[in-house]
Design a protein around this motif. Structure first.
Motif, mmCIF file in Angstrom:
data_model
loop_
_atom_site.group_PDB
_atom_site.id
_atom_site.type_symbol
_atom_site.label_atom_id
_atom_site.label_comp_id
_atom_site.label_asym_id
_atom_site.label_seq_id
_atom_site.Cartn_x
_atom_site.Cartn_y
_atom_site.Cartn_z
ATOM 1 N N GLU A 216 0.844 -1.201 0.000
ATOM 2 C CA GLU A 216 0.000 0.000 0.000
ATOM 3 C C GLU A 216 0.872 1.241 0.000
ATOM 4 N N THR A 218 0.637 5.583 0.151
ATOM 5 C CA THR A 218 -0.104 6.830 0.306
ATOM 6 C C THR A 218 0.648 7.930 -0.425
ATOM 7 N N ARG A 269 -3.733 5.242 -1.322
ATOM 8 C CA ARG A 269 -4.427 6.306 -0.604
ATOM 9 C C ARG A 269 -3.758 7.630 -0.975
ATOM 10 N N SER A 271 -3.180 11.941 0.705
ATOM 11 C CA SER A 271 -3.421 12.915 1.765
ATOM 12 C C SER A 271 -2.397 14.049 1.612
ATOM 13 N N CYS A 293 -8.297 3.341 -2.338
ATOM 14 C CA CYS A 293 -9.112 3.234 -1.127
ATOM 15 C C CYS A 293 -10.220 4.279 -1.119
ATOM 16 N N TYR A 295 -11.591 6.467 0.746
ATOM 17 C CA TYR A 295 -11.430 7.313 1.935
ATOM 18 C C TYR A 295 -10.767 8.613 1.514
ATOM 19 N N SER A 440 -10.691 -0.484 3.313
ATOM 20 C CA SER A 440 -10.578 0.554 2.295
ATOM 21 C C SER A 440 -10.949 1.923 2.851
ATOM 22 N N ASN A 442 -10.361 3.120 5.716
ATOM 23 C CA ASN A 442 -9.366 3.575 6.699
ATOM 24 C C ASN A 442 -9.750 3.277 8.146
#
Length: 482
Positions: A216, A218, A269, A271, A293, A295, A440, A442
């Motif tokens: 995974e 981010t 993901r 952010s 994901c 989220y 998924s 979070n």
């Protein structure tokens, strides 16, 4: 305030694989958001090539670095206390050098050398490649400072050393800096103007992570939604780009589509998002790919249009709520989280009620909520009086937290009876017989270990929950394991 700070990670020291030929010892600890922890990995990588191995024993360190945060006063006070502790150690080990990195270094600059006599070196977020030269300055008896903010630096050519990694999840920086001059925030002043990293270097770093077994990634930035690569340079200069540059430019929706399509067995993901830059194309790409994901961390800070204007947020309450409505329309199963500030200057009781009603409308799964604290150097500190009494801030914050807790419990309950895909990340904190991972959306999921291992994608049937955690039993591997 839009930077998520995981309290459990504050002050974490970093350790990497030891190189036999390296003879010097580096002690590095980090405070603040995930961008700071990611930057520490870059610094460790640079210094590994300069003869430094990391240590968790500060007494034996040749070089001590603290990567700092200016987002809240508490973070700065913690760093000052740490510098006092370093001073005591330096009396025992006078050859030890001490450097301050990151946002606090950028904000206070040479004041660190004047006020904190312990500090030998001050390095801003865009100057990490200059650390070897700065160390030579220190060796020659001079104070060393480089806090110049760059228009180009993205560290796209530095492969970060994955420190304290679980070997399953990793962060990949795609932008640096921020152009949104929110009045409460120091980020534009400490990390500079916004620029994006070349897409090919992002793809290459993700490929390296995949080759090492990571499952995974981010995608990380102060404002990922405004990612825009057009050949290099600041985002604000895009209007000066050539027609060819504009025709071949890559925005965030396109980058997200690229990485998800190229690595279908990896989960993605991102952010942090900014509401004014979150376009529906991004949501449609999320809906298109099963491995992105479902989220979004979507900071809002206040539910009052009047306060949002005082904060210089480039959206209204109504525009934000319309965006949220569209997100739920396109991806009904999505989870959202928020940042919220209680007691911003001039906030009235009516403004506060607007925040509570916006929260009820948006139905966030999680929240990061703070009472306003004035940060020196921000526009709010210069132009607005911090006029909300502390007891009022605390009361409003408590009401926001209590409402979020109630909403979180209801949102988490929706998974009970469902089977969700979970990526196993680590052992549960509360039981060595259980694994912990996230779905998924979070939300943390715990279940009995069985024969599974970290890095496995497992289908878990949810049988119970708290406001923040799902409890279930594994029913087999997910399709990603095929």
């Amino acid at each position: 305030m839009e930077k998520i700070m995981e309290e459990s990670k504050q002050g974490q020291t970093l350790v990497l694989e030891q190189k036999q030929e390296n003879t010097k010892k580096l002690f590095i600890e980090s405070y603040g958001c995930q961008m700071n922890f990611s930057d520490s990995e870059i610094v460790a990588s640079i210094l590994a090539n300069e003869g430094y191995n990391t240590t968790q024993n500060i007494e034996e360190a040749d070089l001590v670095l603290v990567n700092t945060c200016s987002i809240r006063d508490k973070a700065e006070q913690t760093v000052r206390k740490r510098l006092d502790q370093y001073n005591n150690i330096k009396k025992i080990n006078p050859g030890m050098k001490v450097g301050v990195l990151g946002c606090m270094a950028e904000r206070l600059k040479s004041k660190f050398l004047e006020e904190e006599k312990i500090v030998d070196m001050v390095v801003g977020p865009d100057a990490y490649k200059d650390i070897p030269n700065l160390l030579k300055e220190v060796d020659e008896g001079r104070d060393a400072v480089n806090v110049i903010l760059s228009k180009e630096e993205t560290y796209g050519d530095v492969a970060p050393v994955r420190l304290n990694s679980n070997g399953v999840t990793a962060f990949v920086s795609i932008t640096r800096g921020c152009d949104n001059m929110c009045t409460f925030c120091v980020v534009p002043f400490t990390r500079g103007r916004e620029r994006s990293r070349e897409p090919q270097s992002i793809m290459e770093e993700i490929q390296q992570l995949w080759d090492k077994g990571f499952k995974e990634v981010t995608l990380l930035g102060q404002n990922v939604d405004s990612y825009l690569w057009y050949g290099g340079g600041l985002k604000k200069d895009y209007d000066k780009a050539s027609e060819m540059q504009k025709a071949t430019a890559v925005d965030f929706a396109q980058l997200l589509d690229m990485v998800a399509g190229a690595f279908p067995k990896m989960r993605f993901r991102f952010s942090t998002s900014n509401p004014q830059d979150m376009h529906l194309e991004v949501i449609e790409v999320m809906a298109k790919h099963h491995n992105i994901c479902k989220y979004i961390h979507l900071p809002v800070q206040s539910g009052s249009t009047r306060v949002l204007k005082e904060m210089n947020r480039q959206h209204t309450r109504e525009e934000y709520m319309a965006l949220v409505d569209n997100i739920y329309r396109i991806i009904p199963e999505i989870s959202l989280s928020q940042d919220m500030i209680a007691g911003f200057p001039t906030e009235t009781e009516e403004d506060h009620q607007d925040t509570l009603s916006l929260m009820a409308h948006c139905q966030y799964d999680f929240g990061f909520m703070f009472a306003y604290s004035e940060r020196p150097g921000t526009l709010a500190a210069r132009k607005l009086v911090d006029d909300i009494p502390e007891e009022v801030k605390k009361r409003r914050l408590t009401e926001i937290i209590n409402l979020q807790r109630d909403i979180s419990l209801e949102r988490t309950k929706r998974f009970v009876g469902q089977t969700v895909e979970v990526l196993i990340e680590k052992e549960s904190k509360r039981s060595n017989a259980h694994w912990s991972g996230r779905n998924s959306q979070n939300t943390t999921v715990v279940f009995e270990k069985g024969n599974y291992k970290p890095g496995d994608f497992v289908n878990v049937k949810i049988t119970d929950c708290t406001s923040a955690t799902l409890i279930g039993e594994a029913v087999g591997y997910s399709e990603k394991m095929n």
